[in-house]
Design a protein around this motif. Structure first.
Motif, PDB file in Angstrom:
ATOM      1  N   ILE A  20       6.312   5.779   2.856  1.00  0.00           N
ATOM      2  CA  ILE A  20       5.220   6.764   2.835  1.00  0.00           C
ATOM      3  C   ILE A  20       4.733   6.995   1.404  1.00  0.00           C
ATOM      4  O   ILE A  20       3.528   7.041   1.138  1.00  0.00           O
ATOM      5  N   ALA A  21       5.676   7.107   0.465  1.00  0.00           N
ATOM      6  CA  ALA A  21       5.320   7.363  -0.925  1.00  0.00           C
ATOM      7  C   ALA A  21       4.495   6.222  -1.516  1.00  0.00           C
ATOM      8  O   ALA A  21       3.446   6.451  -2.136  1.00  0.00           O
ATOM      9  N   ILE A  22       4.939   4.974  -1.310  1.00  0.00           N
ATOM     10  CA  ILE A  22       4.210   3.846  -1.892  1.00  0.00           C
ATOM     11  C   ILE A  22       2.865   3.669  -1.215  1.00  0.00           C
ATOM     12  O   ILE A  22       1.878   3.271  -1.855  1.00  0.00           O
ATOM     13  N   ALA A  23       2.778   3.979   0.081  1.00  0.00           N
ATOM     14  CA  ALA A  23       1.502   3.886   0.785  1.00  0.00           C
ATOM     15  C   ALA A  23       0.509   4.910   0.236  1.00  0.00           C
ATOM     16  O   ALA A  23      -0.677   4.598   0.045  1.00  0.00           O
ATOM     17  N   LEU A  24       0.989   6.115  -0.043  1.00  0.00           N
ATOM     18  CA  LEU A  24       0.115   7.155  -0.603  1.00  0.00           C
ATOM     19  C   LEU A  24      -0.377   6.773  -2.001  1.00  0.00           C
ATOM     20  O   LEU A  24      -1.558   6.938  -2.329  1.00  0.00           O
ATOM     21  N   ILE A  25       0.527   6.245  -2.811  1.00  0.00           N
ATOM     22  CA  ILE A  25       0.154   5.836  -4.173  1.00  0.00           C
ATOM     23  C   ILE A  25      -0.877   4.720  -4.120  1.00  0.00           C
ATOM     24  O   ILE A  25      -1.889   4.749  -4.838  1.00  0.00           O
ATOM     25  N   ALA A  26      -0.649   3.724  -3.261  1.00  0.00           N
ATOM     26  CA  ALA A  26      -1.581   2.605  -3.156  1.00  0.00           C
ATOM     27  C   ALA A  26      -2.926   3.038  -2.585  1.00  0.00           C
ATOM     28  O   ALA A  26      -3.962   2.458  -2.912  1.00  0.00           O
ATOM     29  N   PHE A  27      -2.908   4.062  -1.737  1.00  0.00           N
ATOM     30  CA  PHE A  27      -4.151   4.575  -1.166  1.00  0.00           C
ATOM     31  C   PHE A  27      -4.969   5.331  -2.208  1.00  0.00           C
ATOM     32  O   PHE A  27      -6.189   5.174  -2.308  1.00  0.00           O
ATOM     33  N   ILE A  28      -4.278   6.128  -3.019  1.00  0.00           N
ATOM     34  CA  ILE A  28      -4.964   6.937  -4.040  1.00  0.00           C
ATOM     35  C   ILE A  28      -5.442   6.072  -5.199  1.00  0.00           C
ATOM     36  O   ILE A  28      -6.549   6.250  -5.717  1.00  0.00           O
ATOM     37  N   ALA A  29      -4.615   5.120  -5.628  1.00  0.00           N
ATOM     38  CA  ALA A  29      -4.956   4.239  -6.759  1.00  0.00           C
ATOM     39  C   ALA A  29      -4.739   2.786  -6.349  1.00  0.00           C
ATOM     40  O   ALA A  29      -3.735   2.171  -6.726  1.00  0.00           O
ATOM     41  N   PRO A  30      -5.639   2.191  -5.571  1.00  0.00           N
ATOM     42  CA  PRO A  30      -5.406   0.864  -5.009  1.00  0.00           C
ATOM     43  C   PRO A  30      -5.500  -0.301  -5.997  1.00  0.00           C
ATOM     44  O   PRO A  30      -4.859  -1.335  -5.789  1.00  0.00           O
ATOM     45  N   LEU A  36      -1.347  -8.054  -5.386  1.00  0.00           N
ATOM     46  CA  LEU A  36      -0.074  -8.348  -4.727  1.00  0.00           C
ATOM     47  C   LEU A  36      -0.270  -8.967  -3.349  1.00  0.00           C
ATOM     48  O   LEU A  36       0.670  -9.509  -2.768  1.00  0.00           O
ATOM     49  N   GLY A  37      -1.481  -8.896  -2.820  1.00  0.00           N
ATOM     50  CA  GLY A  37      -1.738  -9.397  -1.480  1.00  0.00           C
ATOM     51  C   GLY A  37      -1.421 -10.875  -1.306  1.00  0.00           C
ATOM     52  O   GLY A  37      -1.022 -11.317  -0.225  1.00  0.00           O
ATOM     53  N   ALA A 209       0.478  -3.516  -0.964  1.00  0.00           N
ATOM     54  CA  ALA A 209      -0.617  -4.488  -1.054  1.00  0.00           C
ATOM     55  C   ALA A 209      -1.611  -4.307   0.089  1.00  0.00           C
ATOM     56  O   ALA A 209      -2.830  -4.306  -0.117  1.00  0.00           O
ATOM     57  N   VAL A 210      -1.096  -4.156   1.303  1.00  0.00           N
ATOM     58  CA  VAL A 210      -1.977  -4.019   2.470  1.00  0.00           C
ATOM     59  C   VAL A 210      -2.683  -2.669   2.458  1.00  0.00           C
ATOM     60  O   VAL A 210      -3.864  -2.567   2.809  1.00  0.00           O
ATOM     61  N   THR A 211      -1.977  -1.611   2.058  1.00  0.00           N
ATOM     62  CA  THR A 211      -2.604  -0.290   1.981  1.00  0.00           C
ATOM     63  C   THR A 211      -3.731  -0.300   0.954  1.00  0.00           C
ATOM     64  O   THR A 211      -4.815   0.254   1.197  1.00  0.00           O
ATOM     65  N   ALA A 212      -3.499  -0.919  -0.191  1.00  0.00           N
ATOM     66  CA  ALA A 212      -4.531  -0.994  -1.228  1.00  0.00           C
ATOM     67  C   ALA A 212      -5.756  -1.758  -0.731  1.00  0.00           C
ATOM     68  O   ALA A 212      -6.902  -1.347  -0.966  1.00  0.00           O
ATOM     69  N   ALA A 213      -5.515  -2.859  -0.018  1.00  0.00           N
ATOM     70  CA  ALA A 213      -6.627  -3.655   0.507  1.00  0.00           C
ATOM     71  C   ALA A 213      -7.396  -2.910   1.587  1.00  0.00           C
ATOM     72  O   ALA A 213      -8.571  -3.209   1.844  1.00  0.00           O
ATOM     73  N   ASN A 214      -6.750  -1.915   2.212  1.00  0.00           N
ATOM     74  CA  ASN A 214      -7.377  -1.157   3.301  1.00  0.00           C
ATOM     75  C   ASN A 214      -7.653   0.296   2.935  1.00  0.00           C
ATOM     76  O   ASN A 214      -7.792   1.133   3.830  1.00  0.00           O
ATOM     77  N   ALA A 215      -7.727   0.596   1.645  1.00  0.00           N
ATOM     78  CA  ALA A 215      -7.896   1.997   1.233  1.00  0.00           C
ATOM     79  C   ALA A 215      -9.092   2.651   1.911  1.00  0.00           C
ATOM     80  O   ALA A 215      -9.009   3.784   2.411  1.00  0.00           O
TER      81      ALA A 215
END
Length: 331
Positions: A20-30, A36-37, A209-215
């Protein structure tokens, strides 16, 4: 080494929190995570190699000694979860990429995090490990066929290409890990304690990586995808349990089959969706990686407080040490 082992224990114990933490970080700052994708497939291969290092022939013993629960469980997994995903995609009117991604999540084999949950729930651990192992070995053939049948209406599916991908990222790394374990047993025994940490780190990088690509997509479609994954997981846990009830299996087997059916290899779902569909199609598997590691511990905790009807639990308890190693390779 002891420090790394302790870090691995912490990482595995609080896996849902870290996801959850890494997903939130990647969402806020992708931006820092976008590059990494391209490493998703390699990272999943690393996780599977780690599983191969801990896989033992005894994991398949129950297939020969008591095959019915194993085949019932694996059959339920590859029937219930894909069909429930297909039904939910239609019911919720998901966009094509998300619909295909949800069916993909339902069509991948069980994840090894379920082994930990079954142990904590006082279920049949030997059955759980056998189901995970057998469904993984069957995945190269069954997963592409299920997607061709159920997801082909939304997105084009190349079953041959997907078969090759699953061989590359699942079967070959597991086989290599198993071979290394047999050829270099002492070296593996000394280094095995760091494998859980490496596996958890790999999964966290995949999720980021996936969260950042789908922000952008998370903001617009995140809620409906979470609802779909929530329902998919809950229905799977419920139907898995009652399938075992209808066939007259004991409570230990029911718990094992329920958790095995309900919890998928989300990492494989992410890798296949990204490689064969799109980053958006990987979103259901990302949510699966998060939610399965929340619902599983909740259910395991509830069941751990209720007695089962299995009188002889020694075979399962004797695998406590192996479970510590195998189970921390979270899905």
């Amino acid at each position: 080494m002891k420090i790394l082992e302790a870090l691995g224990t912490i990482a595995g114990k609080y896996f849902a929190f870290w996801v959850i933490a890494i997903a939130l970080i990647a969402f806020i700052a992708p931006t820092p995570f976008l590059a990494l994708g391209s490493y998703i497939t390699i990272l999943l291969g690393v996780v599977m190699f780690g599983i191969g290092l801990t896989l033992k022939p005894v994991d398949f013993k129950i297939v020969l000694t008591n095959p019915l629960p194993v085949f019932v469980g694996v059959g339920a997994q590859f029937i219930i979860m894909p069909l429930v995903a297909f039904g939910l995609a239609l019911l919720l009117k998901l966009p094509p990429e998300l619909a295909a991604g949800l069916v993909l999540l339902g069509s991948v084999p069980g994840g090894t995090a379920s082994n930990v949950m079954v142990y904590l729930a006082k279920g049949n651990l030997a059955l759980s490990v056998a189901m995970t192992s057998l469904s993984t070995l069957l995945a190269p053939v069954i997963t592409p066929l299920l997607l061709l049948l159920l997801a082909g209406q939304w997105l084009p599916v190349d079953p041959v290409s997907m078969f090759k991908s699953i061989l590359q990222v699942i079967i070959i790394p597991i086989a290599l890990g198993f071979i290394v374990q047999k050829v270099l047993p002492k070296a593996v025994e000394k280094s095995i304690s760091v494998v859980p940490l490496i596996s958890v780190a790999a999964i966290l990088i995949i999720v980021s990586a996936v969260t950042a690509a789908n922000a952008g997509n998370v903001a617009s479609s995140g809620l409906i995808v979470f609802i779909a994954v929530f329902l998919h997981n809950g229905i799977g846990l419920l139907l898995g349990y009652f399938t075992a009830v209808l066939l007259g299996l004991n409570e230990n087997d029911r718990r094992a089959i329920s958790l095995e059916v309900g919890m998928q290899n989300s990492g494989l779902g992410v890798a296949l969706a990204t490689a064969h569909f799109s980053p958006l199609a990987a979103l259901p598997s990302v949510w699966g990686a998060i939610w399965h590691n929340i619902s599983g511990p909740i259910l395991a905790t509830i069941w751990s407080k209720k007695p089962t009807n299995l009188e002889n639990t020694e075979p399962e308890l004797s695998r406590d040490k192996d479970l510590t190693l195998v189970g921390k390779h979270q899905d």
